[in-house]
Scaffold this active site. Structure first.
Site, PDB file in Angstrom:
ATOM      1  CG  ASP A  96      -0.130  -0.149   2.531  1.00  0.00           C
ATOM      2  OD1 ASP A  96       1.101   0.041   2.513  1.00  0.00           O
ATOM      3  OD2 ASP A  96      -0.761  -0.452   3.563  1.00  0.00           O
ATOM      4  CD  GLU A 118       0.668  -6.586   3.354  1.00  0.00           C
ATOM      5  OE1 GLU A 118       1.621  -7.166   3.898  1.00  0.00           O
ATOM      6  OE2 GLU A 118       0.456  -5.361   3.457  1.00  0.00           O
ATOM      7  CD  GLU A 132       0.159   4.536   4.492  1.00  0.00           C
ATOM      8  OE1 GLU A 132      -0.801   5.205   4.933  1.00  0.00           O
ATOM      9  OE2 GLU A 132       1.340   4.861   4.693  1.00  0.00           O
ATOM     10  CG  HIS A 205       6.366   4.616  10.037  1.00  0.00           C
ATOM     11  ND1 HIS A 205       5.631   4.830   8.893  1.00  0.00           N
ATOM     12  CD2 HIS A 205       6.196   3.321  10.342  1.00  0.00           C
ATOM     13  CE1 HIS A 205       5.057   3.704   8.538  1.00  0.00           C
ATOM     14  NE2 HIS A 205       5.368   2.764   9.391  1.00  0.00           N
ATOM     15  NE  ARG A 207       3.404  11.426   3.586  1.00  0.00           N
ATOM     16  CZ  ARG A 207       4.576  10.902   3.261  1.00  0.00           C
ATOM     17  NH1 ARG A 207       4.902   9.697   3.678  1.00  0.00           N
ATOM     18  NH2 ARG A 207       5.428  11.587   2.521  1.00  0.00           N
ATOM     19  CG  HIS A 238      10.775   5.884   9.816  1.00  0.00           C
ATOM     20  ND1 HIS A 238      11.112   6.852   8.898  1.00  0.00           N
ATOM     21  CD2 HIS A 238      10.055   4.968   9.133  1.00  0.00           C
ATOM     22  CE1 HIS A 238      10.612   6.537   7.710  1.00  0.00           C
ATOM     23  NE2 HIS A 238       9.955   5.384   7.828  1.00  0.00           N
TER      24      HIS A 238
HETATM   25  C1  UD1 Z   1       6.545   5.025   3.745  1.00  0.00           C
HETATM   26  C2  UD1 Z   1       5.167   4.635   3.224  1.00  0.00           C
HETATM   27  C3  UD1 Z   1       4.361   3.952   4.330  1.00  0.00           C
HETATM   28  C4  UD1 Z   1       5.153   2.816   4.962  1.00  0.00           C
HETATM   29  C5  UD1 Z   1       6.520   3.312   5.386  1.00  0.00           C
HETATM   30  C6  UD1 Z   1       7.358   2.172   5.909  1.00  0.00           C
HETATM   31  C7  UD1 Z   1       4.087   6.093   1.594  1.00  0.00           C
HETATM   32  C8  UD1 Z   1       3.336   7.353   1.372  1.00  0.00           C
HETATM   33  N1  UD1 Z   1       4.437   5.825   2.843  1.00  0.00           N
HETATM   34  O1  UD1 Z   1       6.328   6.007   4.751  1.00  0.00           O
HETATM   35  O2  UD1 Z   1       3.177   3.439   3.779  1.00  0.00           O
HETATM   36  O3  UD1 Z   1       4.436   2.367   6.066  1.00  0.00           O
HETATM   37  O4  UD1 Z   1       7.190   3.892   4.270  1.00  0.00           O
HETATM   38  O5  UD1 Z   1       8.423   2.634   6.684  1.00  0.00           O
HETATM   39  O6  UD1 Z   1       4.355   5.367   0.669  1.00  0.00           O
HETATM   40  N2  UD1 Z   1      14.070   8.564   4.980  1.00  0.00           N
HETATM   41  C9  UD1 Z   1      15.446   8.491   4.913  1.00  0.00           C
HETATM   42  N3  UD1 Z   1      16.017   7.282   4.618  1.00  0.00           N
HETATM   43  C10 UD1 Z   1      15.296   6.142   4.422  1.00  0.00           C
HETATM   44  C11 UD1 Z   1      13.894   6.232   4.500  1.00  0.00           C
HETATM   45  C12 UD1 Z   1      13.291   7.452   4.759  1.00  0.00           C
HETATM   46  O7  UD1 Z   1      16.148   9.466   5.095  1.00  0.00           O
HETATM   47  O8  UD1 Z   1      15.882   5.089   4.174  1.00  0.00           O
HETATM   48  C13 UD1 Z   1      13.443   9.872   5.308  1.00  0.00           C
HETATM   49  C14 UD1 Z   1      13.470  10.868   4.119  1.00  0.00           C
HETATM   50  O9  UD1 Z   1      13.667  12.149   4.618  1.00  0.00           O
HETATM   51  C15 UD1 Z   1      12.051  10.726   3.569  1.00  0.00           C
HETATM   52  C16 UD1 Z   1      11.257  10.510   4.859  1.00  0.00           C
HETATM   53  O10 UD1 Z   1      12.075   9.660   5.642  1.00  0.00           O
HETATM   54  O11 UD1 Z   1      11.670  11.879   2.850  1.00  0.00           O
HETATM   55  C17 UD1 Z   1       9.890   9.891   4.685  1.00  0.00           C
HETATM   56  O12 UD1 Z   1       9.928   8.741   3.847  1.00  0.00           O
HETATM   57  P1  UD1 Z   1       8.578   8.309   3.054  1.00  0.00           P
HETATM   58  O13 UD1 Z   1       8.855   7.077   2.293  1.00  0.00           O
HETATM   59  O14 UD1 Z   1       8.039   9.482   2.316  1.00  0.00           O
HETATM   60  O15 UD1 Z   1       7.536   8.068   4.218  1.00  0.00           O
HETATM   61  P2  UD1 Z   1       7.468   6.915   5.307  1.00  0.00           P
HETATM   62  O16 UD1 Z   1       6.887   7.503   6.541  1.00  0.00           O
HETATM   63  O17 UD1 Z   1       8.761   6.210   5.374  1.00  0.00           O
HETATM   64  N1  UDP Z   2      11.680  -3.389  11.001  1.00  0.00           N
HETATM   65  C1  UDP Z   2      13.068  -3.531  10.847  1.00  0.00           C
HETATM   66  N2  UDP Z   2      13.900  -2.731  11.578  1.00  0.00           N
HETATM   67  C2  UDP Z   2      13.427  -1.792  12.448  1.00  0.00           C
HETATM   68  C3  UDP Z   2      12.020  -1.626  12.577  1.00  0.00           C
HETATM   69  C4  UDP Z   2      11.165  -2.427  11.816  1.00  0.00           C
HETATM   70  O1  UDP Z   2      13.527  -4.378  10.086  1.00  0.00           O
HETATM   71  O2  UDP Z   2      14.246  -1.119  13.092  1.00  0.00           O
HETATM   72  C5  UDP Z   2      10.779  -4.233  10.180  1.00  0.00           C
HETATM   73  C6  UDP Z   2       9.626  -4.912  10.895  1.00  0.00           C
HETATM   74  O3  UDP Z   2      10.006  -6.183  11.381  1.00  0.00           O
HETATM   75  C7  UDP Z   2       8.580  -5.034   9.815  1.00  0.00           C
HETATM   76  C8  UDP Z   2       8.819  -3.816   8.943  1.00  0.00           C
HETATM   77  O4  UDP Z   2      10.146  -3.364   9.256  1.00  0.00           O
HETATM   78  O5  UDP Z   2       8.805  -6.178   9.000  1.00  0.00           O
HETATM   79  C9  UDP Z   2       7.817  -2.751   9.251  1.00  0.00           C
HETATM   80  O6  UDP Z   2       8.200  -1.576   8.612  1.00  0.00           O
HETATM   81  P1  UDP Z   2       7.526  -0.182   8.939  1.00  0.00           P
HETATM   82  O7  UDP Z   2       6.992  -0.195  10.324  1.00  0.00           O
HETATM   83  O8  UDP Z   2       8.539   0.839   8.570  1.00  0.00           O
HETATM   84  O9  UDP Z   2       6.369  -0.076   7.860  1.00  0.00           O
HETATM   85  P2  UDP Z   2       4.848  -0.599   7.805  1.00  0.00           P
HETATM   86  O10 UDP Z   2       4.840  -2.051   8.064  1.00  0.00           O
HETATM   87  O11 UDP Z   2       4.085   0.201   8.805  1.00  0.00           O
HETATM   88  O12 UDP Z   2       4.435  -0.260   6.436  1.00  0.00           O
END
Ligand code: UD1
Ligand code: UDP
Length: 365
Positions: A96, A118, A132, A205, A207, A238
């Site tokens: 999602d 999924e 999502e 994490h 949004r 995160h």
């Molecule tokens: C995204 C997904 C969310 C998922 C989550 C898993 C969308 C809109 N959101 O949200 O569904 O649950 O990933 O974690 O698709 N960043 C880094 N390095 C990384 C990752 C992120 O620096 O490796 C920082 C960046 O500044 C980035 C911000 O995190 O702009 C947000 O990342 P983003 O993918 O937009 O949103 P998530 O909250 O991670």
């Molecule tokens: N996870 C990980 N390292 C961490 C925190 C989470 O590998 O420090 C794994 C966790 O086991 C799960 C996935 O990341 O499989 C969940 O990711 P996240 O919570 O970022 O996203 P969501 O599932 O909410 O989309």
């Protein structure tokens, strides 16, 4: 030879798609390529390293504080070249995220079949989780193969008019990953710091929780820790700077709580396995915890994972400080309540989801 392209971009998609990548690569009759959008960077790379998956294409779209607009438009802009170069028979996406949505839309525009791993998770509340819930529903409109984790999700798709022959209940590939990572002999230096204390694992994490809801969560946790000196918490935080700023503001330096970098998935799963309970707004952790028999207080107003709630492992506690505080305190003080929520169950399958998806693709492509 059928050409299969798997596209993913964030940590959870990678954790749940890499087992499938590796199974598909062992299958005769398939040519398999991986495209990462790079919606995540460091957090994605950690997972690729663990599963030894080397992407064939990387769109490298991540920007600090990226928006839904930049993620969507960058993917749409860049992925057509990949489709034109590889000409896949099917594009497999997961779950999602905005990577999932934008890739499916691009595949639809290009007349390429979409397989959704999924599929069928729903809250029917477009604001929660945001965005999502929209992403999932939108992907379901264009998907040709729907791999659902449970009968519950299959029934949602049937009620929305998806044809039964496109829906396959396979379990969740999250459990495939979990089967390869958890090891009772695992040890980490931080476990020495935890000692005999109860270990609480925290992640957050979402949004829609950025800002005040996240402050509420962290304040509730801080209050409980202060009142329970026998408890220690670890929060692998995160990479999102907005999350980091709030966590640092509320927790600061705390003897009972360690803010650490995101853990590699093998470490994280073993930390979950060692924990007493989990507080999170994550989706994936709600799937993993029931298998491990770990109670989860879900800091959200809705969940698309009712199976874990029915199994008794998950409890929705919202994002108000008082409710989180009360439920967290209850689980620490009431053994009966804790025992009720810590029964291991297996709502998301037996760890063979990837194998089943491969078999279905062999028979249907
Ligand atoms: C995204 C997904 C969310 C998922 C989550 C898993 C969308 C809109 N959101 O949200 O569904 O649950 O990933 O974690 O698709 N960043 C880094 N390095 C990384 C990752 C992120 O620096 O490796 C920082 C960046 O500044 C980035 C911000 O995190 O702009 C947000 O990342 P983003 O993918 O937009 O949103 P998530 O909250 O991670
Ligand atoms: N996870 C990980 N390292 C961490 C925190 C989470 O590998 O420090 C794994 C966790 O086991 C799960 C996935 O990341 O499989 C969940 O990711 P996240 O919570 O970022 O996203 P969501 O599932 O909410 O989309």
């Amino acid at each position: 030879m059928k050409q299969v392209l798997l596209v993913f971009g964030t940590r959870p998609e990678a954790i749940k798609m890499c087992p499938l990548v590796n199974k598909l690569k062992q299958t005769n009759g398939f040519d398999v390529k991986v495209c990462v959008t790079g919606q995540h960077k460091e957090m994605l790379q950690q997972v690729l390293d663990v599963f030894n998956v080397i992407p064939d294409y990387d769109l490298e779209i991540m920007q600090p504080n990226q928006t839904l607009f930049t993620i969507t438009t960058s993917i749409l802009d860049k992925i057509k070249t990949v489709f034109d170069d590889y000409e896949p028979d099917v594009v497999l996406v997961h779950g999602d995220t905005t990577t999932t949505f934008a890739t499916s839309l691009a595949a639809f525009y290009s007349g390429i079949k979409v397989g959704h791993v999924e599929a069928g998770l729903r809250t029917y509340n477009l604001q929660s989780p945001f965005p999502e819930e929209f992403n999932r529903q939108a992907v379901s409109i264009v998907s040709d193969f729907n791999f659902t984790p449970t009968e519950v999700s299959k029934n949602y798709l049937l009620s929305e008019g998806k044809k039964e022959e496109t829906i396959f209940v396979t379990g969740n590939t999250a459990i495939d990953a979990l089967k390869t990572t958890v090891d009772s002999a695992y040890h980490h230096d931080l476990f020495d710091w935890v000692g005999d204390s109860k270990l609480i694992m925290i992640t957050a994490h979402r949004r829609e929780n950025l800002g005040q809801p996240m402050k509420n969560m962290f304040k509730a946790i801080k209050r409980v820790l202060t009142e329970n000196p026998d408890v220690k918490a670890i929060y692998p935080i995160h990479k999102n700077p907005l999350v980091r700023d709030t966590a640092k503001e509320i927790f600061g330096d705390d003897d009972q709580l360690k803010l650490i970098e995101p853990l590699e998935v093998i470490d994280f799963h073993n930390f979950l396995n060692k924990s007493y309970l989990i507080l999170t707004d994550s989706g994936g952790i709600q799937e993993e915890a029931p298998s491990l028999g770990k109670p989860v207080l879900v800091m959200r107003d809705t969940t698309e994972r009712p199976e874990g709630v029915m199994a008794g492992t998950l409890k929705l506690v919202g994002t108000e400080e008082e409710n989180i505080y009360e439920n967290f305190t209850l689980l620490l003080s009431d053994d009966k309540e804790y025992a009720k929520m810590s029964q291991a169950s297996n709502p998301y399958g037996d760890g063979t989801a990837s194998e089943q998806i491969v078999k279905i693709l062999v028979e249907n492509l």
